[in-house]
Design an enzyme around this catalytic site. Sequence first.
Site, PDB file in Angstrom:
ATOM      1  N   THR A  15      -9.268  -6.875  16.762  1.00  0.00           N
ATOM      2  CA  THR A  15      -8.666  -8.208  16.783  1.00  0.00           C
ATOM      3  C   THR A  15      -9.219  -9.070  15.662  1.00  0.00           C
ATOM      4  OG1 THR A  15      -8.412  -8.049  19.183  1.00  0.00           O
ATOM      5  CG2 THR A  15      -8.206 -10.235  18.212  1.00  0.00           C
ATOM      6  N   CYS A  43      -9.026  -2.557  29.716  1.00  0.00           N
ATOM      7  CA  CYS A  43      -8.760  -2.991  31.082  1.00  0.00           C
ATOM      8  C   CYS A  43      -7.661  -2.177  31.756  1.00  0.00           C
ATOM      9  CB  CYS A  43      -8.403  -4.471  31.094  1.00  0.00           C
ATOM     10  SG  CYS A  43      -9.724  -5.526  30.449  1.00  0.00           S
ATOM     11  N   LYS A  71      -1.145  -3.734   8.264  1.00  0.00           N
ATOM     12  CA  LYS A  71      -2.062  -4.826   7.933  1.00  0.00           C
ATOM     13  C   LYS A  71      -2.916  -4.579   6.692  1.00  0.00           C
ATOM     14  CE  LYS A  71      -2.441  -5.692  12.918  1.00  0.00           C
ATOM     15  NZ  LYS A  71      -1.848  -7.032  13.041  1.00  0.00           N
ATOM     16  N   ASN A 268     -28.685 -14.610  13.329  1.00  0.00           N
ATOM     17  CA  ASN A 268     -29.689 -15.360  12.564  1.00  0.00           C
ATOM     18  C   ASN A 268     -29.546 -15.160  11.060  1.00  0.00           C
ATOM     19  OD1 ASN A 268     -30.699 -12.642  13.414  1.00  0.00           O
ATOM     20  ND2 ASN A 268     -32.348 -13.141  11.993  1.00  0.00           N
ATOM     21  N   PRO A 270     -26.859 -15.460   8.125  1.00  0.00           N
ATOM     22  CA  PRO A 270     -25.573 -16.172   8.029  1.00  0.00           C
ATOM     23  C   PRO A 270     -24.359 -15.317   7.703  1.00  0.00           C
ATOM     24  CG  PRO A 270     -27.311 -17.440   6.972  1.00  0.00           C
ATOM     25  CD  PRO A 270     -27.917 -16.109   7.330  1.00  0.00           C
ATOM     26  N   ASN A 271     -24.515 -14.243   6.915  1.00  0.00           N
ATOM     27  CA  ASN A 271     -23.330 -13.440   6.578  1.00  0.00           C
ATOM     28  C   ASN A 271     -23.157 -12.232   7.503  1.00  0.00           C
ATOM     29  OD1 ASN A 271     -25.492 -11.966   5.511  1.00  0.00           O
ATOM     30  ND2 ASN A 271     -24.231 -11.079   3.883  1.00  0.00           N
ATOM     31  N   ILE A 272     -23.866 -12.243   8.631  1.00  0.00           N
ATOM     32  CA  ILE A 272     -23.674 -11.217   9.667  1.00  0.00           C
ATOM     33  C   ILE A 272     -23.237 -11.909  10.955  1.00  0.00           C
ATOM     34  CG2 ILE A 272     -24.705  -9.352  11.007  1.00  0.00           C
ATOM     35  CD1 ILE A 272     -26.608  -8.809   8.750  1.00  0.00           C
ATOM     36  N   HIS A 299     -11.709 -11.935  22.168  1.00  0.00           N
ATOM     37  CA  HIS A 299     -10.556 -12.421  21.410  1.00  0.00           C
ATOM     38  C   HIS A 299     -10.817 -13.808  20.824  1.00  0.00           C
ATOM     39  CE1 HIS A 299      -7.439  -9.321  22.196  1.00  0.00           C
ATOM     40  NE2 HIS A 299      -8.253  -9.024  23.191  1.00  0.00           N
TER      41      HIS A 299
END
Length: 438
Positions: A15, A43, A71, A268, A270-272, A299
């Site tokens: 997603t 589910c 996509k 902690n 920032p780019n992860i 989601h």
Amino acid sequence: MNKIIIVGAVAGGATCASQIRRLDKESEIIVFEKDRDMSFANCALPYYIGNVIEDRRKVLAYTPNQFYDKKQITVKTYHEVIQINDERQTVTVLNHQTNQTFEESYDTLILSPGASANRLNTHSDISFTVRNLEDTETIDTFITNTKAQRALVVGAGYISLEVLENLHHRGLDVTWIHRSTNINKLMDQDMNQPIIDEIEKRNITYRFNEEISHVNGHEVTFTSGKVENFDLIIEGVGTHPNSQFIKSSNVILNDKGYIPVNHNFQTNIPNIYALGDVITSHYRHVNLPAQVPLAWGAHRGASIIAEQLSGNSSIHFKGYLGNNIVKFFDYTLASVGIKPNELKNFDYDMVEVKQGAHAGYYPGNSPLHLRVYFEKDSRKLIRAAAVGKQGADKRIDVLSMAMMNNATVDDLTEFEVAYAPPYSHPKDLINLIGYKAQ
């Protein structure tokens, strides 16, 4: 151009990839999934076992080829990320088909590895878990090929309850055990009585304070000393986060292995980013941490991460309400807000109503039990639970919206119900909760 690596390709990861591509047509997006399938409906799995959902195509939304064609997102299944070097901004990937490893660089890393089922030490060929589509197809094939007749379900969470119902629906003779009397732990325990009633109505064998001691072939020895034969065992004894590989990095994990994230779903570093069953965050309506491994949060996290990466820094995660629901035979059990074991953190009052789900003179009415907890001082709603054959979902969703808007219990008198005899009362159960609290 941003190069984005996503770990995990089910609810959260797939997603998230889709939402990023919706807003960003240029960035390179690569998704690594350690298992066979991507973008399947977790589910739906118990209902696939029960043949309620018969068509596999309804469970599997995309294959990697379909995903790329639609996509332009690359998904590599059977590819497991086994190490993160956040200083060099690389991941080490194991290709399970070739048994070779390679490094892949990233600008942004998104972690959605999910969770794995806990296992009992049965070491048995007849014992299974239900965590992905492969598990489910294996169970389905096993039942068909072995003509299994007797099944043992272990555990009392949502998966166990749903699998129990679906195995019974499929015609198997099911026995249910749990290690304590505390079942369906997101629900107030006294409100779980319909679960027992439904079990007993169908003459399904169940035992609490019971565990498996050992399994020898089809013979199962229990801690109570009982010995019985089964063709199939389903283990539903909880999950643990798939975060072992993250320990190679500087990403912080809590003491249970979950990743704390901020209101942008950043770790902690920032780019992860991280989302799904592997994270811990906070409640929206009270000041408590929250770990809510349910589909809505995955989601929502996907959408917020995509917005953040597209430059829309004004959209943040406001927190969980923990809205949850399960169908068990003829009953629906639902709750929203903090968990029962978190009530001890509050000075609270409780109000409950037991009434028909709709006008009593209209045919087909059945009892509905609604319970609401609120803080004594602020009178803010902190938890609600509902159980019944009709209308539980509607009331809990209304109360979820009320909590989202910091409503007090007194505000519930103002709730304007959509009334007609087949659906409700002129003075709904939610209204009655508000009046009783006054």
